[in-house]
Scaffold this motif. Structure first.
Motif, PDB file in Angstrom:
ATOM      1  N   VAL A   1      46.288  96.344  16.892  1.00 34.92           N
ATOM      2  CA  VAL A   1      46.043  94.896  16.924  1.00 34.92           C
ATOM      3  C   VAL A   1      46.134  94.276  18.319  1.00 34.92           C
ATOM      4  O   VAL A   1      45.533  93.224  18.569  1.00 34.92           O
ATOM      5  CB  VAL A   1      47.018  94.111  16.002  1.00 34.92           C
ATOM      6  CG1 VAL A   1      46.632  94.256  14.558  1.00 34.92           C
ATOM      7  CG2 VAL A   1      48.453  94.527  16.245  1.00 34.92           C
TER       8      VAL A   1
ATOM      9  N   LEU B   1      35.021  87.427  24.366  1.00 36.67           N
ATOM     10  CA  LEU B   1      34.801  88.613  25.205  1.00 36.67           C
ATOM     11  C   LEU B   1      33.975  89.673  24.460  1.00 36.67           C
ATOM     12  O   LEU B   1      33.954  90.843  24.840  1.00 36.67           O
ATOM     13  CB  LEU B   1      36.158  89.225  25.617  1.00 36.67           C
ATOM     14  CG  LEU B   1      37.070  88.312  26.447  1.00 36.67           C
ATOM     15  CD1 LEU B   1      38.436  88.947  26.639  1.00 36.67           C
ATOM     16  CD2 LEU B   1      36.448  88.010  27.807  1.00 36.67           C
TER      17      LEU B   1
ATOM     18  N   HIS C   1      49.182  85.215  16.488  1.00 31.17           N
ATOM     19  CA  HIS C   1      48.449  86.239  17.241  1.00 31.17           C
ATOM     20  C   HIS C   1      47.055  86.449  16.663  1.00 31.17           C
ATOM     21  O   HIS C   1      46.066  86.509  17.392  1.00 31.17           O
ATOM     22  CB  HIS C   1      49.232  87.564  17.273  1.00 31.17           C
ATOM     23  CG  HIS C   1      48.464  88.649  17.951  1.00 31.17           C
ATOM     24  ND1 HIS C   1      47.770  89.610  17.251  1.00 31.17           N
ATOM     25  CD2 HIS C   1      48.212  88.893  19.261  1.00 31.17           C
ATOM     26  CE1 HIS C   1      47.144  90.404  18.111  1.00 31.17           C
ATOM     27  NE2 HIS C   1      47.405  90.004  19.332  1.00 31.17           N
TER      28      HIS C   1
ATOM     29  N   ILE D   1      46.112 103.372  34.213  1.00 33.69           N
ATOM     30  CA  ILE D   1      46.587 102.104  34.803  1.00 33.69           C
ATOM     31  C   ILE D   1      47.772 101.526  34.022  1.00 33.69           C
ATOM     32  O   ILE D   1      48.773 101.135  34.591  1.00 33.69           O
ATOM     33  CB  ILE D   1      45.442 101.047  34.778  1.00 33.69           C
ATOM     34  CG1 ILE D   1      44.151 101.607  35.338  1.00 33.69           C
ATOM     35  CG2 ILE D   1      45.868  99.757  35.451  1.00 33.69           C
ATOM     36  CD1 ILE D   1      44.228 102.100  36.711  1.00 33.69           C
TER      37      ILE D   1
ATOM     38  N   THR E   1      44.746  94.844  36.508  1.00 37.52           N
ATOM     39  CA  THR E   1      44.367  96.070  35.797  1.00 37.52           C
ATOM     40  C   THR E   1      42.998  96.551  36.268  1.00 37.52           C
ATOM     41  O   THR E   1      42.828  97.697  36.690  1.00 37.52           O
ATOM     42  CB  THR E   1      44.263  95.782  34.288  1.00 37.52           C
ATOM     43  OG1 THR E   1      43.527  94.570  34.100  1.00 37.52           O
ATOM     44  CG2 THR E   1      45.620  95.673  33.636  1.00 37.52           C
ATOM     45  N   THR E   2      42.014  95.643  36.231  1.00 39.16           N
ATOM     46  CA  THR E   2      40.645  96.053  36.561  1.00 39.16           C
ATOM     47  C   THR E   2      40.527  96.370  38.049  1.00 39.16           C
ATOM     48  O   THR E   2      39.810  97.305  38.435  1.00 39.16           O
ATOM     49  CB  THR E   2      39.642  94.954  36.145  1.00 39.16           C
ATOM     50  OG1 THR E   2      40.045  94.439  34.879  1.00 39.16           O
ATOM     51  CG2 THR E   2      38.252  95.509  36.015  1.00 39.16           C
TER      52      THR E   2
HETATM   53  C1  HEM Z   1      40.535  98.525  33.408  1.00 39.61           C
HETATM   54  C2  HEM Z   1      40.993  97.336  33.040  1.00 39.61           C
HETATM   55  C3  HEM Z   1      41.922  97.086  31.894  1.00 39.61           C
HETATM   56  C4  HEM Z   1      42.834  97.920  31.304  1.00 39.61           C
HETATM   57  C5  HEM Z   1      43.150  99.371  31.686  1.00 39.61           C
HETATM   58  C6  HEM Z   1      43.464  97.176  30.225  1.00 39.61           C
HETATM   59  C7  HEM Z   1      44.409  97.707  29.372  1.00 39.61           C
HETATM   60  C8  HEM Z   1      45.000  96.989  28.353  1.00 39.61           C
HETATM   61  C9  HEM Z   1      45.922  97.562  27.404  1.00 39.61           C
HETATM   62  C10 HEM Z   1      46.429  99.003  27.394  1.00 39.61           C
HETATM   63  C11 HEM Z   1      46.281  96.567  26.550  1.00 39.61           C
HETATM   64  C12 HEM Z   1      47.223  96.689  25.345  1.00 39.61           C
HETATM   65  C13 HEM Z   1      48.653  96.433  25.733  1.00 39.61           C
HETATM   66  C14 HEM Z   1      49.596  96.592  24.553  1.00 39.61           C
HETATM   67  O1  HEM Z   1      49.252  97.160  23.530  1.00 39.61           O
HETATM   68  O2  HEM Z   1      50.730  96.145  24.719  1.00 39.61           O
HETATM   69  C15 HEM Z   1      45.590  95.360  26.954  1.00 39.61           C
HETATM   70  C16 HEM Z   1      45.723  94.123  26.339  1.00 39.61           C
HETATM   71  C17 HEM Z   1      45.049  92.993  26.743  1.00 39.61           C
HETATM   72  N1  HEM Z   1      44.053  92.932  27.685  1.00 39.61           N
HETATM   73 FE1  HEM Z   1      43.394  94.424  28.865  1.00 39.61          FE
HETATM   74  N2  HEM Z   1      42.939  95.914  30.202  1.00 39.61           N
HETATM   75  C18 HEM Z   1      41.989  95.808  31.187  1.00 39.61           C
HETATM   76  C19 HEM Z   1      41.178  94.714  31.465  1.00 39.61           C
HETATM   77  C20 HEM Z   1      41.207  93.511  30.791  1.00 39.61           C
HETATM   78  C21 HEM Z   1      40.305  92.408  31.004  1.00 39.61           C
HETATM   79  C22 HEM Z   1      39.139  92.413  32.003  1.00 39.61           C
HETATM   80  C23 HEM Z   1      40.700  91.387  30.177  1.00 39.61           C
HETATM   81  C24 HEM Z   1      40.117  90.016  29.974  1.00 39.61           C
HETATM   82  C25 HEM Z   1      38.978  89.592  30.457  1.00 39.61           C
HETATM   83  C26 HEM Z   1      41.849  91.873  29.432  1.00 39.61           C
HETATM   84  C27 HEM Z   1      42.556  91.129  28.495  1.00 39.61           C
HETATM   85  C28 HEM Z   1      43.583  91.625  27.729  1.00 39.61           C
HETATM   86  C29 HEM Z   1      44.349  90.815  26.790  1.00 39.61           C
HETATM   87  C30 HEM Z   1      44.174  89.316  26.537  1.00 39.61           C
HETATM   88  C31 HEM Z   1      45.276  91.667  26.178  1.00 39.61           C
HETATM   89  C32 HEM Z   1      46.299  91.287  25.111  1.00 39.61           C
HETATM   90  C33 HEM Z   1      45.703  91.486  23.731  1.00 39.61           C
HETATM   91  C34 HEM Z   1      46.647  91.188  22.578  1.00 39.61           C
HETATM   92  O3  HEM Z   1      47.862  91.105  22.775  1.00 39.61           O
HETATM   93  O4  HEM Z   1      46.136  91.037  21.460  1.00 39.61           O
HETATM   94  N3  HEM Z   1      42.127  93.162  29.822  1.00 39.61           N
HETATM   95  N4  HEM Z   1      44.794  95.654  28.039  1.00 39.61           N
END
Ligand code: HEM
Length: 450
Positions: A395, A115, A104, A329, A265-266
């Motif tokens: 993380v 990003l 990870h 969301i 999500t977005t």
């Molecule tokens: C409003 C839009 C978004 C929201 C509300 C959101 C929310 C989240 C949240 C809450 C997590 C953490 C989940 C956890 O802890 O289990 C997460 C992880 C992640 N998000 Fe977003 N996200 C959004 C947009 C995006 C975008 C645009 C990208 C990529 C271009 C992205 C890529 C990722 C990735 C790759 C993870 C996993 C990270 C990891 O496991 O280290 N997300 N997102």
């Protein structure tokens, strides 16, 4: 139940709560009511930490910021990400969010790097072009209503492709899009792999996606890529100690994982922002005024938006933050305890799922006064630590949050300056897809200002 009987009676106690019916637990109750009500009533009845049983797994629900931080940040190593196998099969087992530990950390560096603010700032003109195209296409029916959420999904897909591949040949993009949308439709269906089911169609689409991505990867491996995007970072990676590179499967799973994390999500967040701006005319006027000043300083939109301008939209930014709080969301996330853990005298047994409930934290009146009121001005001051976590914490927190915020701001800039829109469907109500979306995807008519 057997494990609990074996536990000494004088040890730390399990949290309060009901485990529901044998096998089904409280799953049927969760699905028969609004999840906010399901979790909210239990929060009121049992307090900040309570147990339940969902999908045959015993779970501990956490509704206070300190407990969520304990699981996601300070003691994160004692909890691992936990997803059903059916989902892992669709995305691919190497995707970043299924992993902890060393793999990870390695993937995280690559994803976060591609990003980062430095990478994102170069995307403004590209995102702008996609935003304008999307809005024009929303108007192309000559005033016919469109499903706003579906249109936003097309927009966020294009932006995700940009951040992953930079510019991608349209033939590849179309093939990725068709198959990715089929995969997305099957993701939340009952995971039964029989002919004719959405899950089977999604699995087949996943197989085709793997093939397309392998073709792209082998083509790009031959050229030495220096661009700053995710694909280049994944392709150029080699371990400093043993020289190992990432396999094609590892690359494909992570590309599909990021596409998946980015798109719905977005799109859901943007649909809510559009709804709130529509529903509150005073707010719409204030946003219009702020965006008009920028538009006029760009010679009536003849010059492109700059990165600095996107970082100086204070009112619109607060509206986006308040929309993320209100809509929450990602209502909650999943982890699994890798050992028995005691938090504040309460036992979280090894193997139990642990769910920090972001939505309940975001709607707690102790942290957000009058939480059901849409009030962007609450973001004029800093929030109490760990109480506002739309992008998670620790993380696994969202590495795409800057791209997400940027694309929403750029879209709103063009929407309020050059277009009008009117919601024509139900004004209230929420559907879960699985993220909360306004009822029927917010049907609306979009018109270009003459
Ligand atoms: C409003 C839009 C978004 C929201 C509300 C959101 C929310 C989240 C949240 C809450 C997590 C953490 C989940 C956890 O802890 O289990 C997460 C992880 C992640 N998000 Fe977003 N996200 C959004 C947009 C995006 C975008 C645009 C990208 C990529 C271009 C992205 C890529 C990722 C990735 C790759 C993870 C996993 C990270 C990891 O496991 O280290 N997300 N997102």
């Amino acid at each position: 139940w057997r494990n609990q009987m074996k536990r000494p009676h004088n040890g730390p106690k399990l949290p309060p709560g009901s485990m529901g019916w044998p096998f089904f637990g409280e799953t049927l109750k969760l699905y028969s009511q609004n999840p906010s009500i399901f979790f909210g009533t239990r929060h009121q009845r049992y307090g900040d930490i309570f147990k339940t049983n969902i999908h045959g797994s015993p779970c501990v629900m956490l509704t206070c910021p300190e407990a969520a931080r304990f699981v996601l940040v300070t003691e994160a190593h004692r909890f691992k990400p936990s997803y059903p196998q059916s989902k892992e099969r669709l995305i691919g087992p190497w995707a970043i969010f299924f992993h902890g530990g060393e793999f990870h950390t390695r993937m995280r560096k690559l994803v976060q790097g591609s990003l980062s603010l430095d990478a994102v700032r170069t995307m403004v003109p590209l995102i702008e072009a996609v935003a304008v195209n999307t809005l024009e296409s929303c108007c192309s029916g000559g005033g016919l209503a469109v499903n706003t959420f579906h249109e936003m999904k097309k927009f966020t897909f294009e932006v995700a492709v940009l951040s992953i591949f930079g510019k991608l040949e349209s033939g590849y993009k179309d093939k990725l899009k068709d198959n990715f949308f089929t995969l997305d439709r099957g993701y939340n269906c009952f995971p039964i792999n029989l002919p004719g089911t959405a899950y089977r169609r999604a699995l087949l689409a996943r197989r085709r996606l793997g093939k397309i991505l392998r073709e792209i990867v082998s083509e790009k491996r031959e050229k030495r890529l220096t661009e700053k995007n995710l694909l280049s970072s994944l392709l150029n990676y080699h371990d400093h100690q043993d020289g190992q590179i990432l396999t094609d499967d590892q690359i494909a799973d992570n590309i599909i994982g990021v596409l998946f994390a980015a798109q719905d999500t977005t799109a859901s967040a943007l649909t809510w922002v559009i709804k709130y701006i529509h529903d509150y005319p005073l707010l719409r006027d204030a946003i219009r005024e702020e965006q008009k000043t920028i538009y006029e300083s760009n010679d009536g939109g003849n010059r492109p938006l700059t990165w600095a301008q996107t970082r100086n939209m204070p009112y619109t930014y607060k509206v986006v933050m308040e929309s993320l709080r209100m809509a929450s969301i990602i209502s909650y996330t999943y982890r699994e305890a890798v050992e028995d853990v005691i938090y504040n005298g309460v036992l979280i047994p090894k193997g139990w799922k642990v769910l920090p409930l972001f939505r309940i934290i975001h709607h707690n009146p102790n942290f957000f006064i009058d939480p059901e009121k849409f009030n962007p001005s609450r973001f004029e001051v800093a929030q109490k630590p760990n109480t506002f976590v739309p992008f998670g914490n620790g993380v696994h927190s969202c590495p795409g949050n800057e791209v997400a915020k940027l694309e929403i701001l750029v879209f709103i800039h063009h929407l309020v300056n050059k277009f009008r829109w009117e919601v024509v469907g139900p004004k209230n109500g929420v559907e879960y897809d699985p993220f909360p979306v306004p009822k029927k995807g917010l049907p609306a008519k979009f018109l270009k200002d003459s």
